[in-house]
Design a protein around this motif. Structure first.
Motif, PDB file in Angstrom:
ATOM      1  N   VAL A   1      -3.559   0.653   4.685  1.00  0.00           N
ATOM      2  CA  VAL A   1      -3.066   1.827   5.408  1.00  0.00           C
ATOM      3  C   VAL A   1      -2.144   1.412   6.543  1.00  0.00           C
ATOM      4  O   VAL A   1      -1.068   1.984   6.750  1.00  0.00           O
ATOM      5  CB  VAL A   1      -4.244   2.663   5.951  1.00  0.00           C
ATOM      6  CG1 VAL A   1      -3.749   3.725   6.943  1.00  0.00           C
ATOM      7  CG2 VAL A   1      -4.997   3.328   4.811  1.00  0.00           C
TER       8      VAL A   1
ATOM      9  N   GLY B   1       1.271   7.764   0.180  1.00  0.00           N
ATOM     10  CA  GLY B   1       1.733   7.230   1.450  1.00  0.00           C
ATOM     11  C   GLY B   1       2.661   8.183   2.173  1.00  0.00           C
ATOM     12  O   GLY B   1       2.544   8.393   3.390  1.00  0.00           O
TER      13      GLY B   1
ATOM     14  N   LYS C   1      -8.509  10.339   0.282  1.00  0.00           N
ATOM     15  CA  LYS C   1      -7.861   9.052   0.057  1.00  0.00           C
ATOM     16  C   LYS C   1      -7.041   9.003  -1.228  1.00  0.00           C
ATOM     17  O   LYS C   1      -6.475   7.960  -1.555  1.00  0.00           O
ATOM     18  CB  LYS C   1      -8.909   7.930   0.075  1.00  0.00           C
ATOM     19  CG  LYS C   1      -9.459   7.668   1.474  1.00  0.00           C
ATOM     20  CD  LYS C   1     -10.447   6.515   1.516  1.00  0.00           C
ATOM     21  CE  LYS C   1     -10.909   6.244   2.935  1.00  0.00           C
ATOM     22  NZ  LYS C   1     -11.897   5.134   3.017  1.00  0.00           N
TER      23      LYS C   1
END
Length: 267
Positions: free
Chosen positions: A65, A157, A153
């Motif tokens: 991340v 991105g 999750k």
């Protein structure tokens, strides 16, 4: 005001690493290695970069991340447990805290406990929950504790970057399929899997946060290998959690577990 994020697909795998601000600037420079007036990185394009802290107990996921966000934000801190997160947030006072829901330590309250104890110490920080769990209980707990958004999750991105920016701007951001849960949380109503009211489930409360994550994935039909990949743990650890779940709930196999979870509408 509630603003929904665009449809969020499965995130691509991200290489793990750390890039300093100097490295990012050098990567945007011309062949001479020196940036021109028109050469800017995403970070330099903003007059004041958003200061982001990342809280997640999975080291590999946390590193991935950070690598994804670093070209766009100023990553000012990271932590893996409740106590460390609270201390880090109080010390650094980030603009946005990217917060996992199930974090070990403290009094067992995970992300909601971090929120409750950190907000008085850093009142200007905005919290965005990022979790593998999409259960209404988890959504409700962190929203009521003060999180400004909740995404899963499986987010890409690009959508995660957009969500952080929106939260920083004051919007409430959440994955579209969580809309009903979030609205119920804002309205203060207890929730079940269909958005209706229900009491506290004493059997569910027997399970730890991690056991609940494993239980929900197994009940949805995930294999042990798929659960391990989703939660960034070993297959052996999944087996151990599953054994504990069956023992605590006094069930014999995953078929009975699926029926138990479906009856409570928590999957």
């Amino acid at each position: 005001m509630i603003r929904q994020v665009k449809h969020m697909g499965q995130a691509d795998s991200t290489s793990i690493g750390s890039t300093s601000g100097a490295d990012v600037r050098q990567g945007a420079a011309g062949e001479s290695g020196r940036a021109t007036d028109t050469d800017t990185t995403p970070r330099e394009a903003a007059a004041t970069p958003i200061r982001v802290a990342v809280v997640d107990d999975h080291e590999m996921f946390r590193a991935g991340v950070i690598a994804t966000l670093q070209p766009y934000f100023h990553i000012v801190g990271q932590a893996a447990d409740v106590e460390g997160s609270i201390a880090m947030i109080a010390d650094i006072r980030p603009d946005v805290v990217l917060l996992d829901v199930h974090v070990p330590g403290g009094e067992g309250g995970g992300g909601a406990e971090i929120l409750a104890k950190s907000q008085p110490l850093s009142p200007a920080s905005a919290f965005l929950a990022l979790s593998v769990s999409d259960s209404p209980q988890d959504v409700g707990s962190v929203i009521r504790a003060g999180a400004r958004g909740y995404v899963t999750k499986t987010i890409t991105g690009d959508d995660l970057i957009s969500s952080i920016k929106q939260v920083h701007e004051g919007y409430a951001v959440f994955s579209p399929k969580l809309a009903g849960f979030v609205l119920s949380a804002f309205q203060g109503a207890p929730m079940d899997g269909a958005g209706g009211a229900r009491g506290r489930d004493e059997e569910l409360d027997l399970l730890s946060g991690r056991e609940q994550e494993v239980m929900r994935l197994i009940a949805r039909g995930y294999t042990y290998k798929e659960v391990a990949a989703e939660l960034f743990i070993s297959i052996k650890t999944v087996e151990t959690h599953m054994s504990n779940v069956l023992r605590k709930l006094q069930l014999s196999n995953r078929t009975e577990l699926t029926r138990w979870a479906a009856d409570r509408r928590i999957v």
